[in-house]
Design an enzyme around this catalytic site. Structure first.
Site, short mmCIF file in Angstrom:
data_model
loop_
_atom_site.label_atom_id
_atom_site.label_comp_id
_atom_site.label_asym_id
_atom_site.label_seq_id
_atom_site.Cartn_x
_atom_site.Cartn_y
_atom_site.Cartn_z
N HIS A 82 0.86 -1.18 0.00
CA HIS A 82 0.00 0.00 0.00
C HIS A 82 0.90 1.23 0.00
O HIS A 82 1.91 1.27 0.68
CB HIS A 82 -0.88 0.01 1.26
CG HIS A 82 -1.73 1.24 1.34
ND1 HIS A 82 -2.92 1.37 0.65
CD2 HIS A 82 -1.55 2.41 1.99
CE1 HIS A 82 -3.42 2.56 0.90
NE2 HIS A 82 -2.62 3.22 1.71
N ASP A 161 -15.22 2.30 6.97
CA ASP A 161 -14.21 3.30 6.61
C ASP A 161 -14.81 4.36 5.69
O ASP A 161 -14.49 5.54 5.81
CB ASP A 161 -13.00 2.63 5.94
CG ASP A 161 -11.97 3.66 5.54
OD1 ASP A 161 -11.48 4.37 6.45
OD2 ASP A 161 -11.67 3.80 4.34
N ARG A 168 -14.98 12.35 8.64
CA ARG A 168 -13.71 13.00 8.99
C ARG A 168 -13.42 14.16 8.04
O ARG A 168 -12.92 15.21 8.44
CB ARG A 168 -12.56 11.98 8.91
CG ARG A 168 -12.56 10.98 10.05
CD ARG A 168 -11.66 9.81 9.75
NE ARG A 168 -10.29 10.20 9.49
CZ ARG A 168 -9.42 9.47 8.80
NH1 ARG A 168 -9.77 8.29 8.30
NH2 ARG A 168 -8.20 9.89 8.59
N SER A 183 -7.76 3.42 9.23
CA SER A 183 -8.43 3.46 7.93
C SER A 183 -7.63 2.64 6.90
O SER A 183 -8.16 1.77 6.20
CB SER A 183 -8.55 4.93 7.48
OG SER A 183 -8.81 5.04 6.13
N LYS A 187 -8.47 -1.65 5.54
CA LYS A 187 -8.63 -2.05 4.13
C LYS A 187 -7.57 -3.08 3.73
O LYS A 187 -7.85 -4.02 3.00
CB LYS A 187 -8.58 -0.81 3.23
CG LYS A 187 -9.85 0.02 3.34
CD LYS A 187 -9.78 1.32 2.61
CE LYS A 187 -8.88 2.31 3.29
NZ LYS A 187 -8.97 3.69 2.90
N1 URA Z 1 -5.68 6.98 3.16
C1 URA Z 1 -6.67 6.21 3.69
O1 URA Z 1 -7.02 5.17 3.15
N2 URA Z 1 -7.23 6.65 4.82
C2 URA Z 1 -6.89 7.79 5.46
O2 URA Z 1 -7.44 8.11 6.49
C3 URA Z 1 -5.87 8.56 4.88
C4 URA Z 1 -5.27 8.13 3.73
#
Ligand code: URA
Length: 430
Positions: A82, A161, A168, A183, A187
């Site tokens: 990621h 999320d 947010r 977050s 994922k």
């Molecule tokens: N990328 C994400 O997936 N979540 C966040 O909160 C910030 C960057």
């Protein structure tokens, strides 16, 4: 349990229990807790922070809000990566085929780009015919057969999320490090891999602006992953300037092919080789990172990584018939230096924005992307240039506007003083 008590506890800086965090996430995703109470809790978290344990509980609660991909049908150790997002970041497209050619299994769900940052799916879809919507069966079968598949994330992956991120966004709580960590990690964990590499970018074109913040984010993410039984490495890498030279979808795919042929930009190659070294070591394909890096370099130079790239593209319906005509633009504008000296900065944010404005990226989610347009740098930080030397080439299918020119003018700073080249990898946390 009452939400107001949970808010009060966090407001006082106390540690929330796993049950309290689960109560909040379950209640919010089931529409039983209103936005205003969750907003208040998010703001309390923003100011009071979270312990690593709380961040892990939050991640776990979010993870179980939707589908978790079951990769058990795939033989061997599954790897994933990621990136927190950057400009010219085509790492997945190099690293994926590279580690797959070495025997690692990459089953990856990717996203699209927005604003100045690009997305892996957009780069892949710039290839004629490439299909990112694979059924679960086809996705798993492809990884078993050729070691790599990349598909789009489904709506069912971590719905908590999506809800929390939207809240947010409008409550000024996006920059909370434990919220970012949970977050991202929810994922990644929902995607099912055993070994996860995190590329945490820092610099003006990145989410994290300082090494301290990047280090804190990396440490929390590594700790969350390990508490849920995964092997996680975080690479803190520079986004002081775009990665490699190319920014824009097909231009980046072309640079990926150059890199897989063993003559890519040194920063991109170094980053991919380093991450590959860790990945194949953690996947138990080699016994040390150094051995992994050596093998990665061999695969970039002996055609195996490139052959895997084309096999992967073909497996998902894509084809590049003629690389010489892959980029189709009306004009290539040469942007030149207005003085002689050393390049001190190439602001990634400005280059990303300029590429987006000429059609290479999306300003809003529904914008159309022109796959061929973008910017190719001709110089990097530390290079010496003479007045009139080309700094960048802008690939255009429209008029170059003053607005874009202004982005370029403010992107480059040239000085009389010798500038050190910035290292691509700043720290590795594992
Ligand atoms: N990328 C994400 O997936 N979540 C966040 O909160 C910030 C960057």
């Amino acid at each position: 349990m009452r939400m107001v008590d949970i808010i009060e506890k966090k407001r006082e800086g106390l540690e929330l229990s796993e049950n309290e965090i689960k109560f909040m996430i379950d209640g919010y995703t089931n529409n039983q807790i209103p936005d205003y109470q969750v907003s208040a809790l998010l703001m309390a978290i923003y100011f009071k922070g979270m312990t690593n344990e709380e961040a892990a509980y939050l991640t776990k609660a979010m993870l179980y809000s939707g589908d978790i991909i079951d990769l058990s049908m795939i033989d061997g150790v599954k790897v994933d990566k990621h990136s927190t997002g950057g400009v010219g970041d085509k790492t997945t497209l190099v690293l994926g085929p590279l580690v797959a050619s070495m025997g690692a299994k990459l089953a990856k769900l990717s996203g699209r780009g927005l604003g100045h940052t690009g997305g892996t799916l957009d780069k892949l879809e710039s290839i004629e015919g490439f299909n990112i919507s694979l059924s679960e069966e086809k996705f798993l079968k492809q990884v078993n057969e050729i070691n790599i598949a990349v598909a789009g994330q489904t709506k069912k992956l971590v719905p908590a999320d999506k809800l929390l991120y939207a809240l947010r966004d409008v409550t000024a709580t996006v920059p909370s490090i434990p919220l970012i960590a949970s977050s991202i990690m929810s994922k990644k964990l929902a995607s099912g891999a055993d070994v996860i590499s995190l590329d945490v970018k820092i610099g003006d074109g990145a989410f994290m602006k300082t090494i301290e913040d990047a280090r804190e984010l990396s440490k929390i993410m590594v700790s969350i992953g390990e508490s849920l039984g995964k092997k996680v490495n975080a690479f803190i890498t520079s986004m002081d300037q775009p990665l490699g030279f190319a920014v824009g979808n097909r231009l980046e795919v072309k640079e990926v092919i150059d890199t897989l042929e063993g003559h890519g930009p040194s920063d991109l190659e170094e980053l991919c080789v380093e991450i590959a070294g860790y990945m194949v070591k953690d996947a138990k394909i080699v016994s040390t990172v150094e051995e992994g890096k050596k093998l990665a370099l061999e695969h970039l130079n002996n055609g195996k990584a490139l052959a895997k790239f084309y096999e992967f593209i073909e497996a998902q319906g894509g084809h590049i018939d003629d690389l010489d005509h892959f980029i189709q633009v009306d004009e290539v504008f040469e942007y030149k230096a207005n003085k002689s000296g050393y390049i001190q900065s190439i602001k990634a944010l400005n280059i990303g924005l300029a590429s987006m404005k000429i059609g290479g990226g999306r300003e809003t989610k529904d914008d159309h992307i022109d796959p061929s347009v973008g910017i190719v740098l001709n110089k990097k930080i530390g290079d010496y240039v003479e007045e009139g030397d080309v700094l960048a080439r802008v690939f255009l299918n429209s008029e170059l506007t003053d607005n874009v020119l202004n982005d370029l003018n403010t992107a480059f700073t040239i000085t009389d003083d010798i500038q050190e080249k910035t290292p691509i990898i700043k720290e590795i946390i594992n």
